[in-house]
Design an enzyme around this catalytic site. Structure first.
Site, short mmCIF file in Angstrom:
data_model
loop_
_atom_site.label_atom_id
_atom_site.label_comp_id
_atom_site.label_asym_id
_atom_site.label_seq_id
_atom_site.Cartn_x
_atom_site.Cartn_y
_atom_site.Cartn_z
N ASP B 84 0.86 -1.18 0.00
CA ASP B 84 0.00 0.00 0.00
C ASP B 84 0.90 1.23 0.00
O ASP B 84 2.13 1.13 0.03
CB ASP B 84 -0.98 -0.04 1.16
CG ASP B 84 -0.32 0.06 2.52
OD1 ASP B 84 0.90 0.32 2.59
OD2 ASP B 84 -1.01 -0.12 3.54
N GLY B 86 0.95 3.76 2.18
CA GLY B 86 1.18 4.39 3.48
C GLY B 86 0.08 5.37 3.84
O GLY B 86 -0.06 5.77 4.99
N PHE B 88 -3.27 5.21 3.98
CA PHE B 88 -4.36 4.81 4.87
C PHE B 88 -3.94 4.90 6.34
O PHE B 88 -4.66 5.46 7.18
CB PHE B 88 -4.81 3.39 4.54
CG PHE B 88 -5.97 2.92 5.36
CD1 PHE B 88 -7.26 3.31 5.04
CD2 PHE B 88 -5.79 2.12 6.48
CE1 PHE B 88 -8.35 2.89 5.81
CE2 PHE B 88 -6.86 1.70 7.25
CZ PHE B 88 -8.14 2.09 6.91
N ASP B 258 -7.62 -7.65 0.16
CA ASP B 258 -6.71 -7.86 1.28
C ASP B 258 -7.44 -7.47 2.55
O ASP B 258 -8.34 -6.62 2.51
CB ASP B 258 -5.45 -6.98 1.18
CG ASP B 258 -5.73 -5.57 1.68
OD1 ASP B 258 -6.38 -4.80 0.96
OD2 ASP B 258 -5.36 -5.26 2.83
N CYS B 296 -11.23 -29.11 5.85
CA CYS B 296 -10.05 -28.26 5.65
C CYS B 296 -8.76 -29.09 5.71
O CYS B 296 -8.63 -30.00 6.52
CB CYS B 296 -10.03 -27.17 6.71
SG CYS B 296 -8.60 -26.08 6.60
N CYS B 298 -5.68 -27.84 6.35
CA CYS B 298 -4.61 -27.18 7.11
C CYS B 298 -4.22 -28.03 8.31
O CYS B 298 -4.97 -28.90 8.75
CB CYS B 298 -5.04 -25.78 7.56
SG CYS B 298 -5.95 -25.77 9.11
N CYS B 301 -6.58 -28.44 11.30
CA CYS B 301 -7.75 -29.32 11.10
C CYS B 301 -7.37 -30.77 10.88
O CYS B 301 -8.12 -31.66 11.27
CB CYS B 301 -8.57 -28.81 9.92
SG CYS B 301 -9.32 -27.19 10.25
N HIS B 327 -5.20 -21.81 9.79
CA HIS B 327 -6.51 -22.28 9.32
C HIS B 327 -7.27 -21.18 8.59
O HIS B 327 -7.82 -21.41 7.51
CB HIS B 327 -7.37 -22.79 10.48
CG HIS B 327 -8.79 -22.94 10.05
ND1 HIS B 327 -9.20 -23.97 9.24
CD2 HIS B 327 -9.87 -22.13 10.21
CE1 HIS B 327 -10.48 -23.82 8.94
NE2 HIS B 327 -10.91 -22.70 9.51
#
Lengths: 362, 362
Positions: B84, B86, B88, B258, B296, B298, B301, B327
């Site tokens: 980005d 900067g 924000f 994002d 899932c 991951c 899980c 997860h």
């Protein structure tokens, strides 16, 4: 088993797999080696981890761990797990606990709930946890202690050791270890070894050290203790230690170690390396593109720079503790692997000299 | 590029590899996706991460990142990185910053050091970071704002966008994205799109949303904005959002997202799942042997139970945030993967219906 002076290299056969000794066991207090996934712990070369009965009996509780399929399954560690008896942490509670012949009553440091721990209950809890290696409940003698205090404390531990042996449910591949006490007094250590050997255990731990006596006294005590232990059983030096403590312990015949040092140091920015200890918070690392330890195969060293580790600790990012814990455990495992190879080649003294020269050169 | 209603599925070609869209980008604020190694981030299916110019210019500093070989190398992320501008974070500093036509002067929230950020400096910093996708410096219009306030703020952002374009060093595989502003006002959004398209960017972000206007107003604003953007350029909805926001955004033609939500929620015990949101701190998980999300892949899980996650959060163990962040990012990546496949099959509306039914069933 290979021998090199007092040092030995062998293999522990357990229900959860083999472990080459001498070995360092990372501490997984509350069913997790802090800041590490179990996969990450395995990748460091660790093959056996330690669980703390005191913490696990409070949270999530021994019966709950059993209902959840045991500690191995809960924490994704199908390999061997050694559990302590809970005694060391309970004795550290000070005013929160009262000791009697039958056991110890204490209040949880978390919420004040009252618990009772006896030799029989400690063995039962470790059984519920599905522990591969169960430790007897003992009284870790305070330091300093008079000869009389150490004698009385040791005698109680020996009576409790016999009760633990009676309570232990023997199964193939599961072990019960006795714990030698006796402070820094050679005669008491010898008597404790004799008492334990008479009862008969699968392995023998040396307890009551690394409690403030200093490295020299610890080594002296090892030297007057280990010759009284059976040659054909593993020996475990509890709660030890620095990399130099591990070298000195193995040279004196120790096979197993555990300590929070590599994990705790990793969380605070201290790195154990082949060139000694580095504090990653130090500003001198801010622009250093070198890895933490050039020879190390861990992700902190193969993928990142000291500058990055410094940045992570400066920003209090969790990845700093995660990577440095990983590195420290990898360093400890690599040191033990080096010692095992050196013992098998009969070169442990040379190896120890090279390792110490590396630390001194940093 | 595949199309399904307003939704699109395509591929971003960059100097650091390809990215299939629509895509969610995990936020790696200070050169680390919090609580995750880069290997772990990759394993979730993430292919592009976001870095925050504001945080990185303060620590370790843009020039230092450049001296250390760029952000990719520093954080072990050879794939694409979007940074980005900067803006924000600086705008969020309130009294610590003053805005003028040329740029913004602010004091660091860490130590009060004064900094100056202009469109040119923001682009230069992102160049020093070696950013794959550079964002223009804009003023994120506050919510609520009057039409006059939003118009004036948008006009300033458009002047800054032109200066960013002039300052940007074009290189193959590196991109500069403009940012549409204009609050919740359709006429301003349309004018902002026209202004940016006139300047010409590699991609177009929709900024100034997810700042308190609510999901309905956000979706309405998307609907009056996206038709004014070029069909052949990626569209990025900044700082969004929940899984349901992602579904709604993709259905309206958004390609990139994002948000800190999956990572932040993971650190506080909240799990995004195919059956809705679970709070792992809740006592009802204490004895639950089921995984967080049955489908899932991951490690949280496949290797652990809800009871274990509950235990870790109850004990404030770092592994709790580590596993649950893992997860949540895996869930977000899997949701985006599902949307891409559905778009290519022309079945996105059906897919969205099934996903929402799953959440409602939990």
């Amino acid at each position: 088993m290979a021998r090199d002076g007092a040092a030995r290299a062998g293999i522990l056969q357990t229900a959860h797999g083999e472990v080459e000794t001498p070995i360092f066991m990372p501490v997984g207090t509350a069913a997790t080696v802090k800041a590490m996934t179990a996969d990450a712990v395995r990748s460091t070369g660790a093959r056996i981890v330690l669980g703390n009965t005191y913490h696990l009996m409070l949270r999530p509780g021994a019966e709950r761990v059993a209902a959840l399929g045991g500690l191995h399954r809960l924490m994704d560690w199908p390999g061997p797990i050694l559990t302590d008896s809970g005694g060391f942490q309970v004795m550290s509670l000070g005013k929160l606990r009262t000791l009697d012949e039958q056991g110890v009553t204490f209040r949880s440091h978390l919420d004040g709930t009252q618990y009772r721990l006896t030799p029989e209950r400690s063995v039962e809890i470790q059984h519920l946890l599905e522990s591969t290696i169960t430790m007897v409940l003992d009284e870790c003698t305070a330091f300093p202690a008079t000869h009389a205090q150490a004698e009385s404390s040791m005698a109680l531990s020996m009576r409790w050791a016999a009760r633990c042996k009676a309570a232990f449910c023997e199964r193939d591949g599961y072990a019960l270890f006795g714990i030698v006490q006796g402070g820094v007094f050679a005669d008491l250590r010898a008597r404790s070894c004799a008492a334990l050997t008479e009862i008969g255990f699968d392995g023998y731990a040396v307890g009551g050290l690394a409690v403030g006596e200093g490295q020299a006294a610890m080594f002296e005590t090892l030297e007057v203790t280990i010759p009284h232990l059976p040659q054909d059983r593993p020996r475990y030096l509890m709660g030890v230690g620095t990399p130099d403590d591990l070298l000195g312990g193995v040279l004196r015949g120790v096979d197993m170690f555990d300590c929070v040092m590599p994990t705790r140091a990793g969380r605070t920015g201290r790195a154990y390396t082949s060139r000694g200890v580095l504090n990653m918070r130090n500003a001198r690392h801010a622009q250093d593109r070198a890895p933490v330890d050039a020879g190390c195969a861990c992700p902190a060293c193969t993928k990142h720079s000291r500058a990055y580790l410094h940045h992570l600790f400066r920003c209090d990012e969790m990845l700093g503790p995660m990577l440095l814990t990983w590195h420290n455990l990898a360093y400890y495992a690599s040191l033990m692997r080096g010692m095992r190879a050196a013992i098998r080649s009969g070169l442990l003294v040379d190896f120890a000299g090279e390792i110490r020269a590396g630390w001194a050169s940093g």
